[in-house]
Design an enzyme around this catalytic site. Structure first.
Site, PDB file in Angstrom:
ATOM      1  N   SER A   1      14.018 -46.792   3.475  1.00 35.61           N
ATOM      2  CA  SER A   1      14.771 -45.752   3.485  1.00 35.61           C
ATOM      3  C   SER A   1      16.308 -45.871   3.707  1.00 35.61           C
ATOM      4  CB  SER A   1      14.185 -44.484   4.607  1.00 35.61           C
ATOM      5  OG  SER A   1      14.360 -45.093   5.886  1.00 35.61           O
TER       6      SER A   1
ATOM      7  N   GLU B   1       0.873  -1.216  -0.178  1.00 41.58           N
ATOM      8  CA  GLU B   1      -0.047   0.261   0.001  1.00 41.58           C
ATOM      9  C   GLU B   1       0.992   1.132   0.098  1.00 41.58           C
ATOM     10  OE1 GLU B   1      -2.174  -2.828   2.942  1.00 41.58           O
ATOM     11  OE2 GLU B   1      -0.124  -2.494   2.079  1.00 41.58           O
TER      12      GLU B   1
ATOM     13  N   CYS C   1      -0.336   0.540   7.621  1.00 46.94           N
ATOM     14  CA  CYS C   1      -0.996   0.770   6.264  1.00 46.94           C
ATOM     15  C   CYS C   1      -2.466   1.298   6.328  1.00 46.94           C
ATOM     16  CB  CYS C   1      -0.725  -0.488   5.273  1.00 46.94           C
ATOM     17  SG  CYS C   1       0.682  -1.128   5.181  1.00 46.94           S
TER      18      CYS C   1
END
Length: 355
Positions: free
Chosen positions: A166, A58, A90
């Site tokens: 994994s 803004e 703002c």
């Protein structure tokens, strides 16, 4: 579509485009865009937030408009802030500039900054919200989630063989996936403000938990490294080097750890690469919001699973995930490991809501 609404709709589309400008950091601040329309519909100012410490969208748009901001309509992707941080509020800046109307897409979920529209309305500014709200929320999904839930959004990443391993039985895991998959992981790491593992992963694998570029060099801005667990961390572990900040949370409670990261460290998106025990704890606590699985075309038949015991004894109780994205990772030049000749698959999944 009435002409004034059509102009505001087009302006909001432009504000969203501005907010998503290339190079704007994904954290710690939200990405915001603003367009100022004169009473006749002419665009008199544009702006977007470039990152922490810079003028808000803004303010940049008001500066571009100058005196032409008086009587204008501000079209903003996020409710103007109502607090003083590194910059002033703002909402007050819009009032002082003489803006007559403010159209907002998304209300601000941050309890520290919310309330801008109420302040504007009390000052006599015409306000409206909700225009393209879903599109605006997609600009800052993790940021929005964190403020609404009081904890960061959690992405759990793991690498696995086709049979869900994994690591091999002897503990070796370098490498399950290819060099292409590992480089892709760093792209995803860079989108998060936090890297998280458990103390066992640090003790066994000694990860550095940094984000690196294609040449293997650490990026100048690094996520916070977080280690969860009560075990002490040896001083020689790479996670304690000076490349990035590290926090040790001495807890085994996933929700407690996440709430601490949000409350005390302002974190919004955790990239979780913990081992199977901690992964199971996060899943059972219901705090895994996204799963990224790298699948390599190999079989081990035994070894460490990607996730530990979830307490599920029958197929009817299985936890289902919805597939939201896939990516095929083709072979590229690696470090000579045979895994680098494999085509890997990246799956992105979300927990099914009814579970």
């Amino acid at each position: 579509m009435a002409e004034p609404f059509a102009r505001e709709y087009d302006a909001m589309c432009r504000a969203i485009e501005l907010a998503a400008s290339p190079g704007v950091p994904l954290w710690p601040n939200p990405r915001v865009g603003c367009v100022l329309l004169a009473p006749d519909g002419e665009v008199v100012g544009e702006g977007y937030h470039h990152g922490a410490g810079t003028p808000h969208a803004e303010i940049e748009a008001l500066a571009a408009a100058g005196d032409r901001a008086r009587g204008a309509t501000a079209v903003v992707t996020l409710e103007p802030c109502n607090h003083t941080g590194r910059t002033g509020p703002c909402s007050q800046a819009l009032i002082e500039a003489g803006v007559a109307r403010v159209v907002v897409a998304q209300r601000d979920p941050n309890p520290v900054a919310e309330g801008g529209l109420e302040v504007l309305a009390e000052a006599g500014v015409d306000v409206e919200h909700g225009l393209l709200a879903e599109d605006a929320e997609r600009l800052n999904p993790a940021w929005t989630f964190a403020h609404r839930n009081g904890r960061p959004f959690v992405t759990w990443k793991f690498a696995t063989t086709l049979d869900g391993r994994s690591a091999a039985r002897d503990g070796s895991s370098r490498w399950v996936t290819s060099a292409a998959a590992r480089r892709d992981t760093h792209v995803l790491r860079a989108q998060c403000d936090t890297m998280l593992v458990g103390t066992n992963t640090v003790a066994v694998d000694d990860p550095q938990l940094t984000v690196r570029d294609a040449a293997g060099e650490p990026l100048p801005v690094q996520p916070l490294r977080v280690v969860v667990g009560n075990r002490d961390i040896d001083a020689d572990r790479r996670v304690l080097d000076d490349v990035a900040e590290t926090v040790h949370l001495r807890t085994h409670d996933p929700l407690e750890a996440l709430e601490t990261l949000y409350r005390d460290h302002g974190r919004h998106h955790v990239f979780f690469e913990g081992g199977p025990t901690l992964a199971a704890a996060f899943l059972k606590a219901g705090v895994v919001d996204e799963v990224v699985a790298y699948v390599a075309p190999m079989l081990l038949g035994s070894g460490k699973s990607a996730v530990g015991n979830l307490g599920i004894g029958t197929i009817g109780k299985a936890r289902h995930l919805d597939l939201v994205d896939t990516l095929v990772l083709l072979p590229e030049d690696g470090d000579g490991d045979p895994a680098d000749t494999d085509i890997n698959l990246r799956l992105v999944l979300r927990p099914r809501q009814e579970d």
